[in-house]
Design a protein around this motif. Structure first.
Motif, PDB file in Angstrom:
ATOM      1  N   ALA A 207       4.059   9.114   2.849  1.00 43.86           N
ATOM      2  CA  ALA A 207       2.736   8.496   2.998  1.00 43.86           C
ATOM      3  C   ALA A 207       2.714   7.663   4.275  1.00 43.86           C
ATOM      4  O   ALA A 207       3.747   7.121   4.682  1.00 43.86           O
ATOM      5  CB  ALA A 207       2.438   7.615   1.790  1.00 43.86           C
ATOM      6  N   MET A 208       1.520   7.618   4.920  1.00 43.90           N
ATOM      7  CA  MET A 208       1.365   6.795   6.118  1.00 43.90           C
ATOM      8  C   MET A 208       0.154   5.883   5.956  1.00 43.90           C
ATOM      9  O   MET A 208      -0.936   6.374   5.667  1.00 43.90           O
ATOM     10  CB  MET A 208       1.082   7.680   7.339  1.00 43.90           C
ATOM     11  CG  MET A 208       2.185   8.630   7.735  1.00 43.90           C
ATOM     12  SD  MET A 208       1.568   9.718   9.051  1.00 43.90           S
ATOM     13  CE  MET A 208       0.470  10.796   8.152  1.00 43.90           C
TER      14      MET A 208
ATOM     15  N   ALA B 284       0.831  -1.201   0.000  1.00 37.31           N
ATOM     16  CA  ALA B 284       0.000   0.000   0.000  1.00 37.31           C
ATOM     17  C   ALA B 284       0.868   1.254   0.000  1.00 37.31           C
ATOM     18  O   ALA B 284       0.592   2.229  -0.704  1.00 37.31           O
ATOM     19  CB  ALA B 284      -0.932   0.002   1.213  1.00 37.31           C
ATOM     20  N   LEU B 285       1.934   1.190   0.773  1.00 37.77           N
ATOM     21  CA  LEU B 285       2.856   2.321   0.847  1.00 37.77           C
ATOM     22  C   LEU B 285       3.499   2.588  -0.520  1.00 37.77           C
ATOM     23  O   LEU B 285       3.631   3.730  -0.963  1.00 37.77           O
ATOM     24  CB  LEU B 285       3.945   1.997   1.891  1.00 37.77           C
ATOM     25  CG  LEU B 285       4.564   3.172   2.637  1.00 37.77           C
ATOM     26  CD1 LEU B 285       3.501   4.049   3.279  1.00 37.77           C
ATOM     27  CD2 LEU B 285       5.522   2.635   3.706  1.00 37.77           C
TER      28      LEU B 285
ATOM     29  N   LYS C 113       3.835   5.917  -5.411  1.00 39.42           N
ATOM     30  CA  LYS C 113       3.704   6.059  -6.861  1.00 39.42           C
ATOM     31  C   LYS C 113       2.595   7.027  -7.233  1.00 39.42           C
ATOM     32  O   LYS C 113       2.611   7.634  -8.303  1.00 39.42           O
ATOM     33  CB  LYS C 113       3.450   4.694  -7.506  1.00 39.42           C
ATOM     34  CG  LYS C 113       4.700   3.831  -7.543  1.00 39.42           C
ATOM     35  CD  LYS C 113       4.450   2.510  -8.229  1.00 39.42           C
ATOM     36  CE  LYS C 113       5.759   1.743  -8.341  1.00 39.42           C
ATOM     37  NZ  LYS C 113       5.522   0.357  -8.796  1.00 39.42           N
ATOM     38  N   MET C 114       1.595   7.151  -6.372  1.00 45.14           N
ATOM     39  CA  MET C 114       0.511   8.112  -6.613  1.00 45.14           C
ATOM     40  C   MET C 114       0.956   9.539  -6.299  1.00 45.14           C
ATOM     41  O   MET C 114       0.189  10.475  -6.467  1.00 45.14           O
ATOM     42  CB  MET C 114      -0.722   7.752  -5.759  1.00 45.14           C
ATOM     43  CG  MET C 114      -1.448   6.505  -6.229  1.00 45.14           C
ATOM     44  SD  MET C 114      -2.642   5.912  -4.996  1.00 45.14           S
ATOM     45  CE  MET C 114      -3.934   7.122  -5.193  1.00 45.14           C
TER      46      MET C 114
ATOM     47  N   VAL D 211      -4.928   5.596   3.848  1.00 46.08           N
ATOM     48  CA  VAL D 211      -3.583   6.173   3.761  1.00 46.08           C
ATOM     49  C   VAL D 211      -3.675   7.694   3.808  1.00 46.08           C
ATOM     50  O   VAL D 211      -4.536   8.288   3.143  1.00 46.08           O
ATOM     51  CB  VAL D 211      -2.896   5.739   2.437  1.00 46.08           C
ATOM     52  CG1 VAL D 211      -1.524   6.399   2.294  1.00 46.08           C
ATOM     53  CG2 VAL D 211      -2.772   4.219   2.366  1.00 46.08           C
ATOM     54  N   TYR D 212      -2.812   8.301   4.621  1.00 46.79           N
ATOM     55  CA  TYR D 212      -2.668   9.756   4.625  1.00 46.79           C
ATOM     56  C   TYR D 212      -1.277  10.086   4.079  1.00 46.79           C
ATOM     57  O   TYR D 212      -0.336   9.332   4.286  1.00 46.79           O
ATOM     58  CB  TYR D 212      -2.811  10.333   6.046  1.00 46.79           C
ATOM     59  CG  TYR D 212      -4.257  10.484   6.485  1.00 46.79           C
ATOM     60  CD1 TYR D 212      -5.019   9.376   6.790  1.00 46.79           C
ATOM     61  CD2 TYR D 212      -4.842  11.746   6.562  1.00 46.79           C
ATOM     62  CE1 TYR D 212      -6.344   9.509   7.179  1.00 46.79           C
ATOM     63  CE2 TYR D 212      -6.172  11.888   6.950  1.00 46.79           C
ATOM     64  CZ  TYR D 212      -6.917  10.766   7.260  1.00 46.79           C
ATOM     65  OH  TYR D 212      -8.220  10.898   7.635  1.00 46.79           O
ATOM     66  N   GLY D 213      -1.178  11.196   3.376  1.00 46.65           N
ATOM     67  CA  GLY D 213       0.134  11.568   2.871  1.00 46.65           C
ATOM     68  C   GLY D 213       0.105  12.936   2.240  1.00 46.65           C
ATOM     69  O   GLY D 213      -0.962  13.516   2.007  1.00 46.65           O
ATOM     70  N   SER D 214       1.278  13.439   1.955  1.00 43.60           N
ATOM     71  CA  SER D 214       1.393  14.760   1.361  1.00 43.60           C
ATOM     72  C   SER D 214       1.559  14.595  -0.144  1.00 43.60           C
ATOM     73  O   SER D 214       2.485  13.932  -0.606  1.00 43.60           O
ATOM     74  CB  SER D 214       2.612  15.473   1.963  1.00 43.60           C
ATOM     75  OG  SER D 214       2.798  16.698   1.296  1.00 43.60           O
ATOM     76  N   ALA D 215       0.642  15.203  -0.905  1.00 45.57           N
ATOM     77  CA  ALA D 215       0.703  15.084  -2.362  1.00 45.57           C
ATOM     78  C   ALA D 215       1.800  16.000  -2.888  1.00 45.57           C
ATOM     79  O   ALA D 215       1.844  17.191  -2.571  1.00 45.57           O
ATOM     80  CB  ALA D 215      -0.641  15.460  -2.967  1.00 45.57           C
TER      81      ALA D 215
END
Lengths: 244, 565
Positions: free
Chosen positions: A48-49, A36-37, A42-43, A65-69
């Motif tokens: 990402a968390m 998933a990470l 890749k997104m 998943v939370y993360g900074s785009a």
């Protein structure tokens, strides 16, 4: 004043934080979380968390998943297609018809030629509707006459005339040897010949129609796959106003 | 325990009016047959398969035979005697052989007379009785499997829809859903199947937003769920749809393949699919007789009223429809324990006190129909792309279902009106149900609406409005009321609508052994099981209740909690 370049907003300007959820066909476990990470990275989510994961059965895992785009939006490069007519709710459609016609708007529909596939016309006309929207029968100010399958063009013209139809909807699913195109052209030609300028608004619909074909087919509008009753009703109001 | 303090006299009046409204329609249903009833009869008599060589595509053999009989000698006398006379005359072994000979143009059908007629009737009755024995065996087999694997541990039963278009994918999704807690699996049908005047054949893999209902698809799903039942240790029930132009045939196929529940509403096809009213009432009656025989729980479609009209304003139309559905069902021999009367959580969440109004409506249904396995359906109309709000709304829906003792809970999806549910949407939805059922398992014990409070008052108001509407329907007649647009906004005159040309008035000599064998509470000819006698008792109760005039409301059990177990 909005800035030209923006990023998603979590709790601080420019932090880029987004939340996504998805399922991978991988058994739950550390390997799944790692997968998933990788996908999140890749997104464009970095860092990402994986804040949550749980198995669905033995062979799937669901993730939050939370993360900074890392991507930046350039607002100047955003172009949107403006619909030439507004999408109206059923009560707005009813109100507009009442106001502009002071009577019910008459819609005659059917499948022409040998086509027996009424799925499309029924999805638009039957009160049951399609995609969570009620069909045109649901609209108080529309009077709907559904002629069903295998209606001949002369019969359609005759019925449209006797019912004083404001609009005629034909559905075409079968496309063997371009039957849908030939049938629709025959239909529009017959209406033009029989009624000329006073002909009803003509609408053709079906999964294989290209909305750009209206002129070529001699109709006022073509609706393709996925069209909902609300879009058709909104167009009818738009077309009425054009004629008024 | 009754929480709403409903006036038994008002309840009795409502039932009496529903019976009065239904009576003329039942008379019409008895006086007519339809192409679908005749086809269903031949299916019971053993005809299977389709004419794959026909230029219009696969035409079921049963359609070939019934259409040809109609063309050559009419269906006023029923299809059975002409068909079985031709079978004997041409010395053919099976109805399928007869169908092939019919397609080849070798058969000339006529209505037999005298000894020929008697022989044909006897042969037809024997064949139909054989089909009904299969239905009876399936019912007994269900009872055995329920005894072996057990019923769900909790009420409400958890009902979940799968709809991929491909029966093999449906099986995978259904098995996963059952493992995750679903008790009832419904396979939604392909868009538009309800308007087909034939039942497709074989296993199908390409539906539109659903999977075709076919005998083979029924068999595949039932067999797969029998395996899963063993694995999960409870009997997984399978549901499909008997609405549309083929109600009677699909009911027969469901009985032959041991489906457990069928969507079957008395007026849905008329109102929402523009199917001819007479066709619908005739088909509905026969299909419900078959369901009664098969021990299949019907699910009625009152949710549809609330998606087309405002759920507060139209609340009483749900009650009226439930009462009419109840009467038509009893008349066709279905006992209370097979009446999955429907209703839904569809009030606009922006309305103040919307949750309390939902509780009032749901509790009203529970107390009006204490012995019926009520089907509680989730919000759809006010679901938007806001999946988080949708998830919360579904949680409240689940809580309302639990608090008011609903029997079958259709699991709501937070992605309703957005996409066909993802695997994860189903999993999250089941998690929502599990949480509520676990966290508030016994809360019903503490739920005592204040006497004279909003919930009680609202329930009384809805019941009163229902009685007023029923009164109007009795005065106007049910068919004229349907024609005038009393239900929703749909005007459906009795001579219009799809399938009207498939309705035939019975002649004096009309014969249908299936109808003969099914009349009278669907009781089998042979020895009755314990359950059967319970059903008989239940039917006798109804008869008593309906005959007893205004006092009968009190005969119903005081304890509604026991009724839902």
């Amino acid at each position: 004043m909005t800035k030209r370049h923006v990023r998603p907003y979590g709790d601080t300007t420019g932090d880029g934080m987004v939340q996504v959820s998805f399922t991978l066909p991988v058994p739950p476990g550390p390997k799944a979380d790692g997968a998933a990470l990788q996908l999140a990275t890749k997104m464009g989510l970095d860092p990402a968390m994986v804040v949550h994961s749980h198995g669905i059965g033995d062979s799937f895992t669901f993730f939050v998943v939370y993360g900074s785009a890392s991507h930046i939006v350039d607002l100047d490069a955003v172009t949107v297609v403006e619909r030439e007519y507004p999408l109206l709710s059923p009560s707005e459609v009813n109100g507009a018809v009442r106001k502009s016609l002071r009577r019910k708007l008459v819609v005659v529909g059917g499948c022409i030629g040998t086509d027996a596939h009424t799925v499309g016309i029924d999805a638009i006309l039957n009160i049951k509707g399609f995609a969570g929207e009620k069909g045109l029968e649901y609209y108080r100010e529309l009077r709907v006459i559904n002629l069903g399958a295998q209606v001949s063009v002369p019969e359609l013209v005759k019925r449209a005339r006797s019912e004083k139809a404001d609009a005629v909807l034909v559905s075409q699913v079968v496309t063997q040897r371009d039957a849908h195109i030939l049938n629709t052209r025959e239909m529009s030609a017959a209406f033009n010949e029989a009624m000329g300028e006073r002909r009803p608004v003509l609408i053709a619909g079906g999964p294989r129609f290209d909305p750009l074909m209206a002129g070529e087919l001699g109709v006022d509008r073509v609706f393709g796959r996925g069209t909902t009753p609300g879009e058709v009703a909104s167009f009818l109001v738009h077309a009425m106003k054009g004629n008024a | 325990m009754a929480l709403l303090d409903l006036d038994p006299d008002v309840v009795a009046t409502a039932r009496r009016l529903a019976a009065l409204a239904a009576e003329p329609v039942v008379d019409i249903a008895r006086a007519h047959t339809t192409v679908a009833v005749e086809r269903a009869t031949l299916r019971l008599a053993g005809i299977t398969g389709a004419d794959t060589g026909h230029r219009a595509g696969d035409v079921p053999w049963v359609n070939r035979v019934v259409d040809t009989v109609r063309e050559q000698c009419g269906l006023e006398h029923g299809v059975v005697t002409p068909a079985f006379h031709a079978l004997r005359e041409h010395d053919l072994a099976t109805l399928t052989d007869l169908a092939e000979a019919t397609a080849a143009g070798q058969i000339r059908y006529r209505v037999p007379t005298g000894a020929d007629a008697r022989r044909a009737a006897k042969a037809g009755r024997t064949a139909v009785a054989r089909g009904l024995r299969t239905v009876d065996r399936n019912r007994a087999q269900r009872d055995r499997l329920v005894a072996r694997h057990g019923d769900p541990a909790q009420r409400p039963w958890i009902y979940l829809i799968v709809a991929t278009g491909d029966i093999d994918e449906d099986v995978v999704q259904a098995a996963n859903a059952a493992r995750a807690g679903a008790d009832v699996i419904a396979v939604i049908r392909s868009t538009g199947q309800s308007l087909l005047d034939y039942v497709p054949e074989g296993a199908t893999h390409h539906g539109f937003a659903g999977t075709y209902a076919t005998q083979e698809n029924f068999r595949i799903m039932r067999a797969a769920m029998d395996e899963v039942s063993k694995e999960v240790g409870r009997y997984i029930r399978v549901t499909n749809y008997a609405s549309g132009l083929c109600m009677p045939e699909i009911a027969v196929l469901a009985g032959l393949q041991r489906l457990d529940m069928m969507l079957n509403d008395s007026m849905y096809g008329i109102l929402f699919r523009d199917i001819n009213p007479i066709r619908t009432f005739v088909d509905q009656r026969f299909s419900r007789q078959v369901h009664a025989r098969a021990g299949i729980i019907i699910n009625t479609g009152e949710d549809n009223y609330l998606t087309t009209a405002d759920a507060v304003e139209a609340a009483h139309t749900v009650t009226v429809s439930q009462l009419l559905n109840e009467h038509f069902a009893h008349e066709a021999g279905l006992p209370d324990e097979l009446l999955g009367l429907g209703h839904a959580f569809e009030i606009n969440p922006e309305v103040p006190e919307s949750f309390r109004l939902e509780l009032a409506h749901a509790l009203l249904a529970r107390e009006l129909f204490p012995d019926a396995p009520l089907k509680w359906m989730p919000p759809t109309k006010h679901m938007t792309g806001d999946v988080w709000k949708g998830y919360l709304l579904d949680g409240f829906f689940n809580l309302a279902g639990l608090l008011t003792g609903q029997s079958i809970l259709l699991v709501g999806m937070m992605t309703e009106a957005v996409v066909t549910p993802f695997l994860s949407d189903r999993d999250l939805a089941l998690g929502n149900v599990r949480y509520v059922l676990n966290a508030a398992a016994g809360l019903r014990e503490d739920f005592r609406p204040a006497p004279g409070g909003l919930i009680v008052k609202r329930a009384h108001q809805v019941l009163d409005e229902a009685v007023d509407l029923l009164d109007r329907i009795v005065r106007d007649g049910l068919l004229p009321a349907i024609a005038d647009g009393t239900f929703g906004l749909m005007k459906r005159p009795p001579d219009a609508g799809k399938g009207a040309d498939g309705v035939i008035e019975k002649a004096d000599g009309y014969l249908n052994p299936a109808s003969d064998l099914l009349e009278g509470a669907g009781a089998p000819e042979r020895s009755a099981s314990g359950l059967m006698s319970a059903r008989r008792r239940a039917s006798a109760e109804h008869a008593k209740r309906e005959d007893a005039g205004s006092a009968q409301g009190r005969e119903r059990p005081e304890n509604t909690e026991g009724a839902t177990k």
